[in-house]
Write an enzyme that holds these catalytic residues in place. Sequence first.
Site, PDB file in Angstrom:
ATOM      1  N   ASP A   1       0.820  -1.198   0.000  1.00 53.36           N
ATOM      2  CA  ASP A   1       0.000   0.000   0.000  1.00 53.36           C
ATOM      3  C   ASP A   1       0.861   1.257   0.000  1.00 53.36           C
ATOM      4  O   ASP A   1       1.849   1.349   0.745  1.00 53.36           O
ATOM      5  CB  ASP A   1      -0.893  -0.006   1.247  1.00 53.36           C
ATOM      6  CG  ASP A   1      -1.773   1.213   1.348  1.00 53.36           C
ATOM      7  OD1 ASP A   1      -2.716   1.312   0.546  1.00 53.36           O
ATOM      8  OD2 ASP A   1      -1.513   2.069   2.219  1.00 53.36           O
TER       9      ASP A   1
ATOM     10  N   GLU B   1       1.191  -0.254  -4.979  1.00 52.37           N
ATOM     11  CA  GLU B   1       0.324   0.879  -5.290  1.00 52.37           C
ATOM     12  C   GLU B   1       1.192   2.129  -5.334  1.00 52.37           C
ATOM     13  O   GLU B   1       1.850   2.481  -4.345  1.00 52.37           O
ATOM     14  CB  GLU B   1      -0.752   1.040  -4.217  1.00 52.37           C
ATOM     15  CG  GLU B   1      -1.638   2.262  -4.454  1.00 52.37           C
ATOM     16  CD  GLU B   1      -2.426   2.670  -3.229  1.00 52.37           C
ATOM     17  OE1 GLU B   1      -3.563   3.154  -3.400  1.00 52.37           O
ATOM     18  OE2 GLU B   1      -1.919   2.501  -2.100  1.00 52.37           O
TER      19      GLU B   1
END
Length: 568
Positions: free
Chosen positions: A214, A283
């Site tokens: 993330d 990401e």
Amino acid sequence: MSSLSNPSTSVTKAPNNEWWRSGVIYQIYPRSWQDSNGDGIGDLPGITRRLAHVAKLGADAIWLSPIFKSPMKDFGYDVSDYNDVDPMFGTLADFKALVDRAHELGLKVIIDQVLSHCSDQHPWFKESRSSRDNPKADWFVWADAKDDGTPPNNWLSVFGGSSWQWDTRRRQYYLHNFLASQPDLNFHNPEVQDALLASVKFWLEFGVDGYRLDAINFCFHDAELRSNPGIGEPDASNPTVASTNPYAWQRHIYDRSRPDALGFLQRVRSLVDQYPDTTMVGEIGDESGMLMVAQYTADFDKLHMGYCFDLLAPDGSATYVRGVIAKFERVAPTADKGWACWALSNHDCARLASRWSTGLDAAAQTAMVRAAAALQLSLRGSVCIYQGDELGLPEADIAFEDMQDPYGITMWPDFKGRDGCRTPFPWEAAAQDLGFSPAGTTVKPWLPVSPDHQALAVDVQEADPASTLQAYRRLLAWRKTQPALLQGTLTLVGEDAQVLAFVREHAGERLLCAFNLSAQPATFALDATTAVAEILSDSGARGASLQGATLAFEPFGVLFARLASKAG
């Protein structure tokens, strides 16, 4: 010094069959997948129960949004214990049962690891904030106030306001790129990197097959804390920029995407490579989009795959999508230059069926969703499907009093946050809460079930051979039989306002992939290099035909065709 501090170049790599290069990853948002115990929140046993749906779809792996212990201020993206499951979702034993069942079904398991920040309830932060001289005093990003008491620079939080929070214990500010309850870890401290790598190793030993990392480009900050340059208020008419959020008024060159991140990713890759057939997808939220994806995935020593937000924008036109593909093909024409994971939806943006269908009626919306799926599954790279994409689910309309997302609550009403794409999954049209909750449950689901999803429930679409779900299954099965789509190069052809076309080529086979990404009929002229030898009707494509040397498309028509051999 930790054994993880400097991974030796002599460490033997485990074998890797690179399944992920042509793999289809299915993202599961655990809170909204299946509630097994009636508390209104999805959980690990619920995921395990429904894994057959993903296997039957034809995906290769699941990606689970965070399941770690957390105060849930940002629904698991604020971790308080990296090495345990939150009781809301179950136990470590439940997770082991999930992994085992997934592997029985031929599915890999990828977990969402949040490394750039953690919860303010994590023991590391509690110790760090207790004084300026404790053993973890430098594990987070602390800074003194300016002489006037204001934060040390102009950095902003993604969720609104300053990214600096005053702490009365240390009488200093700490950095939080997201919520104030999500303090950023200080990656300039090697001990922090070692501790995070130890948590990565913990789950690899547990049996996971990889990671979704993330906000990985946020892990480093400028050590000098220089202010970002301003760019002024963005043009509100630009649909790719969130002009309602002042975060877009800066060039974020000092608070994210720092060059130091690449060295850390090499350390993570060295560890992950010691486990067979593992992978990582990162990401990467940055204005540079696909350029940054290439940088973070080049040379086979950092991320295996990267995705950005370029195709999560509201613009689904042929012109825009072609530009995104062309940009990546320029910077990463071969695997050693970078590898993309293509996503059209996820838990952070409005659902595809609504985002790319402004002004469309229901039939056109369905056709658009299927054309988008065919496009996504034809691109050179890996694929990530968000739960509900395969059903064509539209964005749910959430009343303000039902909102849970702190981002949306802060930015309401011009931005309604991310709740609309996170509502409970519709399994059974006639069941309580559409099958999300056990029968007889008295607790409401954590977000309301959308009435617009009832007619699109899994059991309804299972019974309809012409449904979007069945179309997805056929497309995924057909894709596995096409080496050109799995391994081939990609060459864009033509340039048209309505039709996007490219050729995938492998081992002498050339496959034309063409998509009318508009709600009007379209034509596309072929030249000598794209002479069609055979339209591949078994692909499940629809709404396109060959008329002489011209392709004719219905609205959102799709065509796959084998091309004639190149002359000579």
